[in-house]
Design a protein around this motif. Structure first.
Motif, PDB file in Angstrom:
ATOM      1  N   ASP A 155      13.971  28.948 -42.481  1.00 42.82           N
ATOM      2  CA  ASP A 155      13.334  28.066 -43.465  1.00 42.82           C
ATOM      3  C   ASP A 155      12.347  28.889 -44.270  1.00 42.82           C
ATOM      4  N   GLY A 156      12.287  28.587 -45.575  1.00 48.41           N
ATOM      5  CA  GLY A 156      11.356  29.319 -46.424  1.00 48.41           C
ATOM      6  C   GLY A 156      10.879  28.462 -47.572  1.00 48.41           C
ATOM      7  N   VAL A 157      10.124  29.090 -48.448  1.00 47.94           N
ATOM      8  CA  VAL A 157       9.621  28.407 -49.639  1.00 47.94           C
ATOM      9  C   VAL A 157       9.833  29.347 -50.823  1.00 47.94           C
ATOM     10  N   ILE A 158      10.202  28.799 -51.963  1.00 47.89           N
ATOM     11  CA  ILE A 158      10.420  29.630 -53.160  1.00 47.89           C
ATOM     12  C   ILE A 158       9.058  30.145 -53.629  1.00 47.89           C
ATOM     13  N   SER A 159       8.863  31.463 -53.519  1.00 50.73           N
ATOM     14  CA  SER A 159       7.547  32.052 -53.791  1.00 50.73           C
ATOM     15  C   SER A 159       7.472  32.752 -55.142  1.00 50.73           C
ATOM     16  N   GLY A 160       8.623  32.916 -55.790  1.00 52.32           N
ATOM     17  CA  GLY A 160       8.632  33.565 -57.103  1.00 52.32           C
ATOM     18  C   GLY A 160       9.931  33.241 -57.815  1.00 52.32           C
ATOM     19  N   VAL A 161       9.866  33.134 -59.133  1.00 49.86           N
ATOM     20  CA  VAL A 161      11.061  32.823 -59.926  1.00 49.86           C
ATOM     21  C   VAL A 161      11.112  33.802 -61.085  1.00 49.86           C
ATOM     22  N   THR A 162      12.265  34.473 -61.238  1.00 43.86           N
ATOM     23  CA  THR A 162      12.422  35.419 -62.349  1.00 43.86           C
ATOM     24  C   THR A 162      13.789  35.191 -62.989  1.00 43.86           C
TER      25      THR A 162
ATOM     26  N   ASN B  49     -11.850  25.095 -56.610  1.00 44.22           N
ATOM     27  CA  ASN B  49     -12.231  25.078 -55.189  1.00 44.22           C
ATOM     28  C   ASN B  49     -11.734  23.812 -54.502  1.00 44.22           C
ATOM     29  N   LYS B  50     -11.878  22.698 -55.225  1.00 46.15           N
ATOM     30  CA  LYS B  50     -11.445  21.402 -54.671  1.00 46.15           C
ATOM     31  C   LYS B  50      -9.933  21.434 -54.425  1.00 46.15           C
ATOM     32  N   LEU B  51      -9.205  21.978 -55.408  1.00 44.43           N
ATOM     33  CA  LEU B  51      -7.742  22.086 -55.299  1.00 44.43           C
ATOM     34  C   LEU B  51      -7.358  22.953 -54.089  1.00 44.43           C
ATOM     35  N   LEU B  52      -7.986  24.155 -53.984  1.00 44.89           N
ATOM     36  CA  LEU B  52      -7.636  25.072 -52.896  1.00 44.89           C
ATOM     37  C   LEU B  52      -7.956  24.458 -51.535  1.00 44.89           C
ATOM     38  N   ASN B  53      -8.981  23.623 -51.497  1.00 43.01           N
ATOM     39  CA  ASN B  53      -9.335  22.911 -50.269  1.00 43.01           C
ATOM     40  C   ASN B  53      -8.298  21.839 -49.939  1.00 43.01           C
TER      41      ASN B  53
ATOM     42  N   SER C 113      24.595  20.914 -64.302  1.00 46.02           N
ATOM     43  CA  SER C 113      24.221  19.981 -63.227  1.00 46.02           C
ATOM     44  C   SER C 113      22.743  19.598 -63.279  1.00 46.02           C
ATOM     45  N   ASN C 114      21.942  20.363 -64.067  1.00 47.75           N
ATOM     46  CA  ASN C 114      20.480  20.197 -64.096  1.00 47.75           C
ATOM     47  C   ASN C 114      19.820  20.417 -62.733  1.00 47.75           C
ATOM     48  N   LYS C 115      20.569  21.049 -61.823  1.00 48.50           N
ATOM     49  CA  LYS C 115      20.005  21.348 -60.509  1.00 48.50           C
ATOM     50  C   LYS C 115      18.884  22.360 -60.688  1.00 48.50           C
ATOM     51  N   CYS C 116      17.752  22.079 -60.042  1.00 48.94           N
ATOM     52  CA  CYS C 116      16.557  22.882 -60.311  1.00 48.94           C
ATOM     53  C   CYS C 116      16.030  23.508 -59.020  1.00 48.94           C
ATOM     54  N   TYR C 117      15.828  24.831 -59.061  1.00 49.12           N
ATOM     55  CA  TYR C 117      15.176  25.531 -57.958  1.00 49.12           C
ATOM     56  C   TYR C 117      13.780  25.914 -58.437  1.00 49.12           C
ATOM     57  N   GLN C 118      12.773  25.179 -57.926  1.00 47.66           N
ATOM     58  CA  GLN C 118      11.423  25.359 -58.470  1.00 47.66           C
ATOM     59  C   GLN C 118      10.492  26.062 -57.489  1.00 47.66           C
ATOM     60  N   LEU C 119       9.587  26.826 -58.085  1.00 48.65           N
ATOM     61  CA  LEU C 119       8.549  27.497 -57.304  1.00 48.65           C
ATOM     62  C   LEU C 119       7.878  26.484 -56.382  1.00 48.65           C
ATOM     63  N   GLY C 120       7.724  26.863 -55.115  1.00 43.77           N
ATOM     64  CA  GLY C 120       7.045  25.964 -54.179  1.00 43.77           C
ATOM     65  C   GLY C 120       7.977  25.059 -53.403  1.00 43.77           C
ATOM     66  N   ALA C 121       9.279  25.033 -53.787  1.00 43.08           N
ATOM     67  CA  ALA C 121      10.226  24.131 -53.120  1.00 43.08           C
ATOM     68  C   ALA C 121      10.654  24.711 -51.775  1.00 43.08           C
ATOM     69  N   ASP C 122      10.885  23.807 -50.806  1.00 43.04           N
ATOM     70  CA  ASP C 122      11.422  24.232 -49.501  1.00 43.04           C
ATOM     71  C   ASP C 122      12.879  24.617 -49.658  1.00 43.04           C
ATOM     72  N   ILE C 123      13.291  25.606 -48.875  1.00 43.14           N
ATOM     73  CA  ILE C 123      14.656  26.108 -49.048  1.00 43.14           C
ATOM     74  C   ILE C 123      15.114  26.769 -47.743  1.00 43.14           C
TER      75      ILE C 123
ATOM     76  N   HIS D  50       2.547  22.762 -47.253  1.00 42.50           N
ATOM     77  CA  HIS D  50       3.532  23.825 -47.479  1.00 42.50           C
ATOM     78  C   HIS D  50       3.431  24.446 -48.864  1.00 42.50           C
ATOM     79  N   GLU D  51       2.809  23.730 -49.808  1.00 42.13           N
ATOM     80  CA  GLU D  51       2.659  24.317 -51.151  1.00 42.13           C
ATOM     81  C   GLU D  51       1.408  25.202 -51.271  1.00 42.13           C
ATOM     82  N   GLU D  52       0.627  25.318 -50.173  1.00 44.14           N
ATOM     83  CA  GLU D  52      -0.643  26.053 -50.231  1.00 44.14           C
ATOM     84  C   GLU D  52      -0.469  27.474 -50.754  1.00 44.14           C
ATOM     85  N   ASN D  53       0.499  28.201 -50.162  1.00 46.10           N
ATOM     86  CA  ASN D  53       0.649  29.608 -50.516  1.00 46.10           C
ATOM     87  C   ASN D  53       1.023  29.801 -51.976  1.00 46.10           C
ATOM     88  N   VAL D  54       1.935  28.956 -52.455  1.00 44.86           N
ATOM     89  CA  VAL D  54       2.397  29.075 -53.839  1.00 44.86           C
ATOM     90  C   VAL D  54       1.268  28.767 -54.809  1.00 44.86           C
TER      91      VAL D  54
END
Length: 518
Positions: free
Chosen positions: A440-447, A324-328, A488-498, A334-338
């Motif tokens: 503008d968006g946010v990465i919401s899922g990674v498969t 609950n504390k975390l969700l608050n 390159s170790n370039k990383c596209y992570q859940l929750g990142a702005d894109i 911007h990371e709220e939804n993820v």
């Protein structure tokens, strides 16, 4: 109809035609068919509904507690047609409050084993698509006979509570009633009364709101989890074409209704399920929610550490409090939804069962669904069982009811999937004229086949295929919710702005394709 031994193809006959491709009704009916859900009632079912009389005779009234003189109202969405719950309030001589939670008495009109009952059981639930409701029961029942419309006498099954000023339950009563709703409020109208302190039935609404706030506070203090997700809605024209997107958030008026529905559901379940001096427990239909999977929670905790958050995994109570504390803490970020999406995924699914294990998310040891028999078959089963046990009837066969619970849980999941598919269809339709535009968006899922990206301004979701990520060989890192470049170790992570460009809007596949804008 037939597939002869040496024939290349089977033979069949057309049983239904949905209509022209691209037309809204056609597409919605096709989605229902895809999930094997009905979209109309048979003539037999409609006839059975039309035969039911709306007259309430004196004999029926004599069997019930008469609540018609008590101030009573409903609060529902502005466009609702079926009002299946009402609240009443009166002050008692001892200074306490009598709160009535009145639920349409569907079991009075829909008798076990009838055509209507078998149809409702088979459907299991009403289905809420993006532009319509496919009701569990014909409209004569859901929108007329059992709809608690204002200024009409209506038959109810009620849970009536005596509450003190701190919202502690001092006494309770369950049984059949007759009510008369004085006013039908939309959520917006009730919210205006709460915010301004002015308007129709202000005394009742403000008192009930005050009690609801205290009930909610008690619930969270005992470990309930607050998943307040933003609902995405579409503005549709008369042909069902999406013109815009808006977001629906719950306010005090929603919580007012929710708290009293939760109270009724909880107390009915306790009344039947709590052990007492009876020699044998009685079979009942519970709404159960298991504890979260420890591995999923561990992975979730590792992921949110990257954002500087964490949850305490020491005990179920500490998990829910820290969650609950975390969700608050993530509200409005911007990371709220993820984070809230992943938190939901870490939870078990709530289902119906005769085997009670409590409801973890609500932090209730006993919980059922009593408050919506117009749109959920398990609630109708609960009404019948409660009536049976109040009259001193013997317990029913657990295996039979467990099978009914399994079917209802399955139909509920099917309805949810159909609803999601209909939303997806409208999202793609909404984005059709925006191909080539950048958002503008946010990465919401990674498969392992790519990145799902949710656009910030419309919450529409599309896929950036892993094949379209250029300049490296990318692989899916399941544990860290990311796609990483091998060299390159370039990383596209859940929750990142894109930033993405709309590449394709495929209505047939209900699919949006995005391209990355570096």
């Amino acid at each position: 109809t037939d597939w002869p031994q040496y024939a290349k193809n089977p033979f069949g006959e057309i049983v239904d035609v949905f209509g022209d491709v691209g037309e809204n009704d056609t597409e919605m009916h096709a989605i229902l068919a895809e999930f094997d859900l009905p979209y109309k009632f048979s003539d037999k079912v409609e006839k059975a509904a039309n035969k039911i009389s709306e007259a309430i005779n004196d004999d029926e009234i004599a069997k019930r507690r008469d609540m018609r003189a008590v101030p009573t109202f409903t609060i529902d969405p502005a466009d609702a047609k079926d009002f299946d719950d009402a609240l009443s309030l009166q002050k008692l001589q001892n200074g306490n409050w009598e709160v009535g939670v009145h639920i349409a008495d569907v079991s009075h009109y829909v008798q076990p084993g009838t055509v209507l009952d078998l149809e409702a059981e088979e459907r299991g639930t009403s289905v809420y698509l993006v532009d319509r409701v496919v009701p569990m029961l014909p409209e004569r029942i859901s929108n007329f006979l059992c709809s608690l419309r204002p200024n009409e006498d209506k038959l109810c099954f009620s849970a009536i509570f005596e509450l003190d000023n701190d919202a502690n339950v001092k006494a309770q009563w369950f049984g059949r009633t007759i009510i008369h709703s004085d006013r039908r409020f939309s959520y917006e109208e009730a919210q205006a009364v709460i915010e301004t302190g002015q308007g129709d039935m202000q005394h009742e609404i403000l008192t009930l709101n005050d009690l609801a706030v205290k009930l909610k506070s008690m619930r969270f203090n005992s470990g309930a989890i607050s998943f307040d997700r933003v609902e995405v809605k579409f503005d549709l024209d008369e042909k069902g074409k999406p013109l815009g997107v808006y977001f629906k958030e719950s306010k005090d008026a929603n919580f007012l209704i929710e708290e009293f529905m939760l109270l009724a559901n909880k107390k009915v379940a306790e009344f039947i399920g709590k052990p007492n001096d009876r020699s044998k427990p009685r079979t009942f239909v519970y709404r159960i929610h298991d504890k979260p999977d420890p591995d999923k929670l561990e992975n979730f905790n590792t992921f949110i550490n990257k954002f500087g958050y964490g949850i305490d995994l020491e005990s179920p109570y500490k998990i829910s409090h820290s969650l609950n504390k975390l969700l608050n803490n993530v509200k409005g970020k911007h990371e709220e939804n993820v984070i809230s999406t992943l938190a939901v995924r870490a939870m078990a699914k709530a289902v119906y069962s005769t085997r009670n294990i409590g409801h973890y998310g609500l932090s209730f040891d006993y919980y059922t669904h009593f408050t919506s028999p117009i749109r959920r078959y398990p609630d109708l089963m609960v009404h019948r069982l409660l009536a049976r046990y109040l009259e001193g009837g013997r317990t029913v066969k657990a295996e039979t009811y467990e099978e009914k619970c399994r079917h209802s849980s399955g139909m509920e999941q099917r309805a949810v999937n159909a609803e999601r598919t209909s939303i997806k269809y409208k999202q793609v339709e909404f984005m059709q004229d925006k191909v080539g535009e950048v958002f503008d968006g946010v990465i919401s899922g990674v498969t392992d086949w790519g990145l799902f990206v949710e656009l910030n301004d419309s919450k529409c979701e599309g896929l950036v295929s892993i094949r379209d990520l250029s300049g490296d060989f990318y692989f899916f890192d399941e544990k860290n919710y990311c796609i990483t470049g091998m060299h390159s170790n370039k990383c596209y992570q859940l929750g990142a702005d894109i930033k993405v460009q709309v590449a394709k809007a495929n209505l047939e596949k209900k699919q949006l394709d995005f391209k990355l804008v570096e």
